[in-house]
Scaffold this active site. Structure first.
Site, PDB file in Angstrom:
ATOM      1  N   HIS A   1       3.151  -6.161  -3.458  1.00  0.00           N
ATOM      2  CA  HIS A   1       2.132  -5.687  -2.513  1.00  0.00           C
ATOM      3  C   HIS A   1       0.913  -6.607  -2.456  1.00  0.00           C
ATOM      4  CE1 HIS A   1       4.120  -1.845  -1.712  1.00  0.00           C
ATOM      5  NE2 HIS A   1       4.453  -1.852  -2.992  1.00  0.00           N
TER       6      HIS A   1
ATOM      7  N   LYS B   1       7.953  -6.693   2.373  1.00  0.00           N
ATOM      8  CA  LYS B   1       6.728  -5.947   2.678  1.00  0.00           C
ATOM      9  C   LYS B   1       5.878  -6.712   3.690  1.00  0.00           C
ATOM     10  CE  LYS B   1       7.646  -3.002  -0.985  1.00  0.00           C
ATOM     11  NZ  LYS B   1       7.932  -2.893  -2.390  1.00  0.00           N
TER      12      LYS B   1
ATOM     13  N   SER C   1       1.983   0.191  -6.679  1.00  0.00           N
ATOM     14  CA  SER C   1       2.549   0.553  -5.375  1.00  0.00           C
ATOM     15  C   SER C   1       2.226   1.972  -4.926  1.00  0.00           C
ATOM     16  CB  SER C   1       4.061   0.353  -5.410  1.00  0.00           C
ATOM     17  OG  SER C   1       4.624   1.088  -6.484  1.00  0.00           O
TER      18      SER C   1
HETATM   19  C1  LIG Z   1       9.046  -2.472  -3.164  1.00  0.00           C
HETATM   20  C2  LIG Z   1       8.822  -2.954  -4.533  1.00  0.00           C
HETATM   21  C3  LIG Z   1       9.833  -3.588  -5.245  1.00  0.00           C
HETATM   22  C4  LIG Z   1      11.236  -3.676  -4.724  1.00  0.00           C
HETATM   23  O1  LIG Z   1      11.349  -4.588  -3.696  1.00  0.00           O
HETATM   24  P1  LIG Z   1      12.571  -4.467  -2.669  1.00  0.00           P
HETATM   25  O2  LIG Z   1      12.601  -5.775  -1.987  1.00  0.00           O
HETATM   26  O3  LIG Z   1      12.226  -3.323  -1.775  1.00  0.00           O
HETATM   27  O4  LIG Z   1      13.787  -4.183  -3.489  1.00  0.00           O
HETATM   28  C5  LIG Z   1       9.535  -4.108  -6.476  1.00  0.00           C
HETATM   29  N1  LIG Z   1       8.298  -3.985  -7.004  1.00  0.00           N
HETATM   30  C6  LIG Z   1       7.309  -3.349  -6.357  1.00  0.00           C
HETATM   31  C7  LIG Z   1       5.961  -3.250  -6.994  1.00  0.00           C
HETATM   32  C8  LIG Z   1       7.531  -2.802  -5.108  1.00  0.00           C
HETATM   33  O5  LIG Z   1       6.570  -2.150  -4.479  1.00  0.00           O
END
Ligand SMILES: *Cc1c(COP(=O)(O)O)cnc(C)c1O
Length: 377
Positions: free
Chosen positions: A202, A233, A174
């Protein structure tokens, strides 16, 4: 309370601040009455503001009300929750899927459910904080391997001998935007009978025609692979899912504490995810535009002589070496009407400006960014 500690992080330029928009999270945001071109959102396809997505959320709120009232196991969920799970398992080519309230909740709930006392978890050193916390909550022991280093990983696995093993990795990291070596990880898991837990937060909606990292690598989902992904996302909504075999999903819904002991997501959010997922499957232009934008932006940043590390995706770090360097670039761009946040320890080891580009940006947004970057030196 905490005066000394707060002074200390301030002095180290490590104190964080919340930025509040007075607009949607689109490619241009409004902060304190000023407009900024936004390079910080993970809404990769611009679906958070899509009229069809918004409309379906409003309709669901009208029909099913706002809050869900209880956990899924106590009738907090609706037929929409079930429909979303069916769509996810179809999309991910698995037998079953389960919706979680967030990616954070999924990782901190599922990893302890999978990796029990006596098991060993192998975790990439750059894994997302929620995976790290999932490992910490598990009764299994955690062994950390160097980022993407499958040779070291195999050595560490051999040292462990028999016993349950779970390999945990981000598919797309990320903060660096590089892709995990899933082909090698797949082979290792097969050879040593390990479970592979992939955080595709992602990758979902971005890689493999939107189906995610496994599709990108042409890997068939196996009963020992568990895919986690988020709706927060590229799907532009909120919440998360895991996809895997019937047995795994049944086990998780019985034992993952963040699933059992938390109120179900509101139906409006679920309806939005259903519609957004459908758009990912049917609107081929969205993902194409995302990648075209990504190519234009990263080529320009590299041409300007900046270090973008190993980025393979719409997440592009600009490595600065120092915290003041990252804050300097981010602050300079902010002055030019561009929001590109600095990310510092402990979120990352190496300070950087972390940029994300989306399908909703147009050429002039990207060119404005590249033009501003030129003014730095
Ligand atoms: C954003 C993210 C999360 C958390 O997800 P949320 O729905 O924002 O709690 C978990 N793992 C990765 C790799 C992320 O980028």
């Amino acid at each position: 309370m905490f005066e000394k500690e707060l002074k200390r992080i301030e002095k180290l330029q490590l104190d964080r601040h919340i930025i509040s928009r007075s607009s949607s999270p689109g490619p241009v945001i409004t902060v304190k009455g000023r407009k900024y071109i936004n390079f910080s959102s993970n809404d990769y396809l611009g679906l958070a503001g899509h009229p069809k997505v918004i409309k379906s959320a409003i309709e669901a709120v009208g029909k099913y009300a706002l809050g869900s009232g209880a956990s899924r196991l106590l009738a907090g969920g609706t037929v929409l929750h079930e429909r979303l799970e069916a769509r996810v398992s179809e999309f991910k080519r698995t037998d079953a899927a389960l919706v979680f309230n967030s990616g954070y909740a999924a990782n901190t709930g599922v990893i302890p459910a999978l990796a029990r006392d006596g098991a060993v978890i192998f975790s990439d050193e750059l894994n997302h904080a929620s995976l790290i916390d999932g490992c910490r909550l598990s009764r299994a022991r955690t062994v950390i391997y160097r980022h993407g280093d499958t040779i070291q990983l195999e050595k560490l696995i051999k040292e462990e001998g028999k016993g349950e093993k779970v390999i945990v990795t981000d598919s797309v990291f990320s903060m660096d935007g590089d892709i995990a070596p899933l082909g090698d990880l797949y082979e290792i898991c097969k050879k040593y009978k390990a479970v592979l837990y992939i955080d595709d937060a992602h990758g979902t909606g971005v890689l493999g025609n939107g189906r995610g990292a496994l599709e990108h690598f042409n890997i068939r989902p196996e009963p020992w692979i568990i895919q986690m992904g988020t709706f927060s996302k590229a799907i532009g909504s909120f919440g998360a899912f895991i996809a895997g075999s019937e047995d795994v999903i049944r086990w998780v819904l019985n034992t993952a504490r963040s699933f059992v002991f938390s109120t179900a997501l509101p139906p409006g959010v679920i309806a939005a995810s259903i519609t957004a997922l459908k758009l990912v499957r049917t609107d081929r232009v969205l993902i194409k535009r995302l990648w075209a934008n990504r190519e234009r932006l990263i080529a320009g940043i590299r041409n300007a002589g900046f270090d973008t590390g190993g980025s393979d995706t719409p997440i592009i770090p600009i490595k600065t070496g120092t915290i003041s360097g990252a804050l300097g670039i981010s602050g300079f761009l902010y002055g030019k009407g561009i929001y590109a946040p600095a990310v510092r320890p402990p979120a990352v080891r190496e300070p950087r400006v972390r940029i994300t580009v989306s399908a909703a940006h147009n050429d002039s947004h990207i060119d404005a960014f590249l033009y501003a970057l030129k003014g730095l030196d």
